[in-house]
Design a protein around this motif. Structure first.
Motif, PDB file in Angstrom:
ATOM      1  N   GLY A   1       0.794  -1.229   0.000  1.00  0.00           N
ATOM      2  CA  GLY A   1       0.000   0.000   0.000  1.00  0.00           C
ATOM      3  C   GLY A   1       0.822   1.272   0.000  1.00  0.00           C
ATOM      4  N   GLY A   2       2.073   1.211   0.505  1.00  0.00           N
ATOM      5  CA  GLY A   2       2.884   2.423   0.594  1.00  0.00           C
ATOM      6  C   GLY A   2       2.155   3.488   1.395  1.00  0.00           C
ATOM      7  N   ILE A   3       2.132   4.714   0.903  1.00  0.00           N
ATOM      8  CA  ILE A   3       1.381   5.768   1.589  1.00  0.00           C
ATOM      9  C   ILE A   3       0.044   6.039   0.884  1.00  0.00           C
ATOM     10  CG2 ILE A   3       3.477   6.829   2.486  1.00  0.00           C
ATOM     11  CD1 ILE A   3       3.072   9.107   0.493  1.00  0.00           C
ATOM     12  N   GLY A   4      -0.347   5.078   0.029  1.00  0.00           N
ATOM     13  CA  GLY A   4      -1.698   5.151  -0.524  1.00  0.00           C
ATOM     14  C   GLY A   4      -1.805   5.736  -1.917  1.00  0.00           C
ATOM     15  N   HIS A   5      -0.693   5.850  -2.643  1.00  0.00           N
ATOM     16  CA  HIS A   5      -0.747   6.487  -3.959  1.00  0.00           C
ATOM     17  C   HIS A   5      -1.609   5.692  -4.946  1.00  0.00           C
ATOM     18  CE1 HIS A   5       1.566   8.513  -7.487  1.00  0.00           C
ATOM     19  NE2 HIS A   5       0.496   9.210  -7.149  1.00  0.00           N
ATOM     20  N   LEU A   6      -1.274   4.408  -5.152  1.00  0.00           N
ATOM     21  CA  LEU A   6      -2.059   3.589  -6.065  1.00  0.00           C
ATOM     22  C   LEU A   6      -3.455   3.339  -5.504  1.00  0.00           C
ATOM     23  CD1 LEU A   6      -2.239   2.044  -8.687  1.00  0.00           C
ATOM     24  CD2 LEU A   6      -1.128   0.089  -7.565  1.00  0.00           C
ATOM     25  N   ALA A   7      -3.559   3.195  -4.187  1.00  0.00           N
ATOM     26  CA  ALA A   7      -4.876   3.011  -3.558  1.00  0.00           C
ATOM     27  C   ALA A   7      -5.786   4.200  -3.855  1.00  0.00           C
ATOM     28  CB  ALA A   7      -4.720   2.826  -2.047  1.00  0.00           C
ATOM     29  N   ALA A   8      -5.208   5.400  -3.913  1.00  0.00           N
ATOM     30  CA  ALA A   8      -6.004   6.591  -4.206  1.00  0.00           C
ATOM     31  C   ALA A   8      -6.581   6.534  -5.618  1.00  0.00           C
ATOM     32  CB  ALA A   8      -5.154   7.851  -4.032  1.00  0.00           C
TER      33      ALA A   8
ATOM     34  N   ARG B   1       3.082   3.320  10.201  1.00  0.00           N
ATOM     35  CA  ARG B   1       2.941   4.756   9.941  1.00  0.00           C
ATOM     36  C   ARG B   1       2.215   4.990   8.620  1.00  0.00           C
ATOM     37  NH1 ARG B   1       6.730   8.630   7.728  1.00  0.00           N
ATOM     38  NH2 ARG B   1       8.207   6.914   7.483  1.00  0.00           N
ATOM     39  N   PHE B   2       2.563   4.199   7.604  1.00  0.00           N
ATOM     40  CA  PHE B   2       1.888   4.326   6.313  1.00  0.00           C
ATOM     41  C   PHE B   2       0.427   3.879   6.426  1.00  0.00           C
ATOM     42  CE2 PHE B   2       5.945   3.931   3.491  1.00  0.00           C
ATOM     43  CZ  PHE B   2       6.367   5.151   3.967  1.00  0.00           C
ATOM     44  N   GLY B   3       0.189   2.858   7.265  1.00  0.00           N
ATOM     45  CA  GLY B   3      -1.176   2.365   7.436  1.00  0.00           C
ATOM     46  C   GLY B   3      -2.109   3.446   7.960  1.00  0.00           C
ATOM     47  N   VAL B   4      -1.604   4.284   8.854  1.00  0.00           N
ATOM     48  CA  VAL B   4      -2.411   5.388   9.384  1.00  0.00           C
ATOM     49  C   VAL B   4      -2.787   6.360   8.262  1.00  0.00           C
ATOM     50  CG1 VAL B   4      -2.364   7.391  10.916  1.00  0.00           C
ATOM     51  CG2 VAL B   4      -1.437   5.201  11.704  1.00  0.00           C
ATOM     52  N   ILE B   5      -1.841   6.623   7.370  1.00  0.00           N
ATOM     53  CA  ILE B   5      -2.110   7.521   6.243  1.00  0.00           C
ATOM     54  C   ILE B   5      -3.174   6.918   5.333  1.00  0.00           C
ATOM     55  CG2 ILE B   5      -1.089   8.614   4.205  1.00  0.00           C
ATOM     56  CD1 ILE B   5       1.579   8.671   5.716  1.00  0.00           C
ATOM     57  N   ILE B   6      -3.060   5.613   5.072  1.00  0.00           N
ATOM     58  CA  ILE B   6      -4.044   4.950   4.203  1.00  0.00           C
ATOM     59  C   ILE B   6      -5.417   4.952   4.855  1.00  0.00           C
ATOM     60  CG2 ILE B   6      -4.655   2.798   3.040  1.00  0.00           C
ATOM     61  CD1 ILE B   6      -1.662   2.168   2.878  1.00  0.00           C
ATOM     62  N   ASP B   7      -5.463   4.771   6.170  1.00  0.00           N
ATOM     63  CA  ASP B   7      -6.757   4.815   6.881  1.00  0.00           C
ATOM     64  C   ASP B   7      -7.449   6.155   6.663  1.00  0.00           C
ATOM     65  OD1 ASP B   7      -7.341   2.354   8.066  1.00  0.00           O
ATOM     66  OD2 ASP B   7      -5.935   2.687   9.705  1.00  0.00           O
ATOM     67  N   ARG B   8      -6.679   7.231   6.703  1.00  0.00           N
ATOM     68  CA  ARG B   8      -7.264   8.550   6.449  1.00  0.00           C
ATOM     69  C   ARG B   8      -7.802   8.644   5.025  1.00  0.00           C
ATOM     70  NH1 ARG B   8      -2.801  10.832   9.602  1.00  0.00           N
ATOM     71  NH2 ARG B   8      -1.751  11.466   7.660  1.00  0.00           N
ATOM     72  N   LEU B   9      -7.069   8.066   4.089  1.00  0.00           N
ATOM     73  CA  LEU B   9      -7.498   8.046   2.691  1.00  0.00           C
ATOM     74  C   LEU B   9      -8.829   7.295   2.552  1.00  0.00           C
ATOM     75  CD1 LEU B   9      -6.841   8.467  -0.384  1.00  0.00           C
ATOM     76  CD2 LEU B   9      -5.689   6.230  -0.277  1.00  0.00           C
ATOM     77  N   ILE B  10      -8.936   6.170   3.227  1.00  0.00           N
ATOM     78  CA  ILE B  10     -10.159   5.362   3.164  1.00  0.00           C
ATOM     79  C   ILE B  10     -11.341   6.144   3.717  1.00  0.00           C
ATOM     80  CG2 ILE B  10     -11.290   3.292   4.090  1.00  0.00           C
ATOM     81  CD1 ILE B  10      -8.462   1.978   4.062  1.00  0.00           C
ATOM     82  N   ARG B  11     -11.135   6.806   4.867  1.00  0.00           N
ATOM     83  CA  ARG B  11     -12.233   7.582   5.470  1.00  0.00           C
ATOM     84  C   ARG B  11     -12.620   8.752   4.579  1.00  0.00           C
ATOM     85  NH1 ARG B  11      -9.110   6.703  10.138  1.00  0.00           N
ATOM     86  NH2 ARG B  11      -8.346   8.856  10.120  1.00  0.00           N
ATOM     87  N   ARG B  12     -11.634   9.346   3.940  1.00  0.00           N
ATOM     88  CA  ARG B  12     -11.917  10.485   3.059  1.00  0.00           C
ATOM     89  C   ARG B  12     -12.839  10.079   1.910  1.00  0.00           C
ATOM     90  NH1 ARG B  12      -7.161  14.505   0.751  1.00  0.00           N
ATOM     91  NH2 ARG B  12      -8.538  16.111  -0.135  1.00  0.00           N
ATOM     92  N   HIS B  13     -12.716   8.842   1.454  1.00  0.00           N
ATOM     93  CA  HIS B  13     -13.564   8.346   0.376  1.00  0.00           C
ATOM     94  C   HIS B  13     -14.843   7.683   0.901  1.00  0.00           C
ATOM     95  CE1 HIS B  13      -9.940   8.811  -2.179  1.00  0.00           C
ATOM     96  NE2 HIS B  13     -10.800   8.871  -3.179  1.00  0.00           N
ATOM     97  N   GLY B  14     -15.004   7.642   2.220  1.00  0.00           N
ATOM     98  CA  GLY B  14     -16.191   7.011   2.788  1.00  0.00           C
ATOM     99  C   GLY B  14     -16.263   5.523   2.512  1.00  0.00           C
ATOM    100  N   ALA B  15     -15.099   4.848   2.479  1.00  0.00           N
ATOM    101  CA  ALA B  15     -15.052   3.432   2.106  1.00  0.00           C
ATOM    102  C   ALA B  15     -14.769   2.518   3.296  1.00  0.00           C
ATOM    103  CB  ALA B  15     -13.976   3.233   1.038  1.00  0.00           C
ATOM    104  N   GLU B  16     -15.008   3.010   4.505  1.00  0.00           N
ATOM    105  CA  GLU B  16     -14.643   2.231   5.704  1.00  0.00           C
ATOM    106  C   GLU B  16     -15.357   0.898   5.816  1.00  0.00           C
ATOM    107  OE1 GLU B  16     -15.220   6.548   7.299  1.00  0.00           O
ATOM    108  OE2 GLU B  16     -15.880   5.322   5.586  1.00  0.00           O
ATOM    109  N   SER B  17     -16.558   0.788   5.262  1.00  0.00           N
ATOM    110  CA  SER B  17     -17.346  -0.439   5.431  1.00  0.00           C
ATOM    111  C   SER B  17     -16.821  -1.602   4.598  1.00  0.00           C
ATOM    112  CB  SER B  17     -18.813  -0.176   5.078  1.00  0.00           C
ATOM    113  OG  SER B  17     -18.948   0.173   3.706  1.00  0.00           O
ATOM    114  N   TRP B  18     -16.029  -1.316   3.563  1.00  0.00           N
ATOM    115  CA  TRP B  18     -15.577  -2.401   2.676  1.00  0.00           C
ATOM    116  C   TRP B  18     -14.081  -2.368   2.367  1.00  0.00           C
ATOM    117  CZ3 TRP B  18     -13.929  -0.719  -2.271  1.00  0.00           C
ATOM    118  CH2 TRP B  18     -14.257   0.610  -2.580  1.00  0.00           C
ATOM    119  N   THR B  19     -13.375  -1.341   2.835  1.00  0.00           N
ATOM    120  CA  THR B  19     -11.935  -1.236   2.588  1.00  0.00           C
ATOM    121  C   THR B  19     -11.187  -1.198   3.916  1.00  0.00           C
ATOM    122  OG1 THR B  19     -12.319   0.009   0.551  1.00  0.00           O
ATOM    123  CG2 THR B  19     -10.123   0.117   1.484  1.00  0.00           C
TER     124      THR B  19
END
Length: 264
Positions: free
Chosen positions: A77-84, A116-134
């Motif tokens: 996942g890195g810091i979420g670049h491709l995930a974004a 540390r990167f996982g925390v950044i990705i978690d913020r990305l997930i919440r920003r997209h409202g995808a917490e229920s499935w990501t």
């Protein structure tokens, strides 16, 4: 193999035609970087982190859009670049939500051992409202793969109270974004978890050049020698996979994308 498109949302066609359609550039999208991904890319440059080439990110997105995946996994996942890029595909831009949400997976797991990167990705997930499935899995991929394989083999004997599998199985879409030396082993483990018709995407390691010699007994191999060993493992994996399954390669600016599809 079936010529009906293997359930990946393509009309009835031959295997070569299906693969050509699957690997093609998306006419409905260009390679413009989503706004959130662009911000993460800037962070990566400041952190001296390597970016996957834009052409590679765009084509991974285009192919992912054609795979009706119930269970998708991004390994690395890195810091979420491709995930974004992927969350933009499946959720749209949070600043301008689509009127009709696009088709998305039922589950999306992002494997990133760096806390540390996982925390950044978690913020990305919440920003997209995808917490229920990501969700982020903060473990090394080989541990995730080993635990998932053990869980799958013991399913029949496990009590209902047992811990669930780290990954929902089977996997319909796996994207590998790991260092070159780890791609062969990561891809091999992931391919075993694919559903029939499931697709694995990974950047092909660079072909080693020049004579690197042979490591002397008792000494550590050089970086060049390790690169050759890693590439040989990749070639072995591709050869074994091609005997019973389908694969294709897309030449892009900055590298080659390998697309492997499990037989149906």
């Amino acid at each position: 193999m079936s010529t009906d498109g293997g359930g990946i949302g393509l009309p009835q066609m031959s295997e070569p035609e299906m693969f050509a359609r699957l690997l093609s550039e998306g006419a409905e999208r260009d390679d413009s970087e989503p706004a959130i991904a662009a911000g993460i890319g800037e962070q990566m440059l400041h952190m001296n982190l390597l970016l996957l080439p834009r052409s590679m990110r765009a084509r991974i997105r285009d192919i992912s859009a054609r795979v009706p995946a119930s269970n998708a996994v991004l390994v690395g996942g890195g810091i979420g670049h491709l995930a974004a890029w992927l969350l933009d595909l499946w959720c749209g831009d949070p600043a301008d939500p689509p009127e009709q949400p696009p088709r998305r997976p039922d589950s999306f797991r992002i494997v990133e051992p760096g806390g540390r990167f996982g925390v950044i990705i978690d913020r990305l997930i919440r920003r997209h409202g995808a917490e229920s499935w990501t969700h982020v899995i903060a473990m090394p991929w080989q541990e995730v793969a080993a635990e998932t394989a053990s869980w799958s083999a013991a399913t029949a004997a496990l009590p209902k109270s047992a811990q669930p599998s780290p990954l929902p199985l089977p996997l319909d879409l796996v994207i590998i974004d790991m260092p070159e030396s780890e791609r062969a082993s990561a891809s091999s483990a992931a391919f075993e978890m694919l559903s029939p018709g499931g697709v694995l995407l990974v950047q092909e390691p660079e072909v080693p050049t020049g004579d690197v010699g042979v490591a002397e007994e008792g000494s550590e191999p050089t970086l060049a020698q390790m690169k050759v060993e890693s590439f040989n493992r990749w070639i072995d994996f591709v050869k074994q996979t091609s005997e019973s399954h389908s694969l294709g390669f897309v030449e892009l600016t900055g590298g080659t994308l390998a697309v492997l599809r499990r037989a149906t």
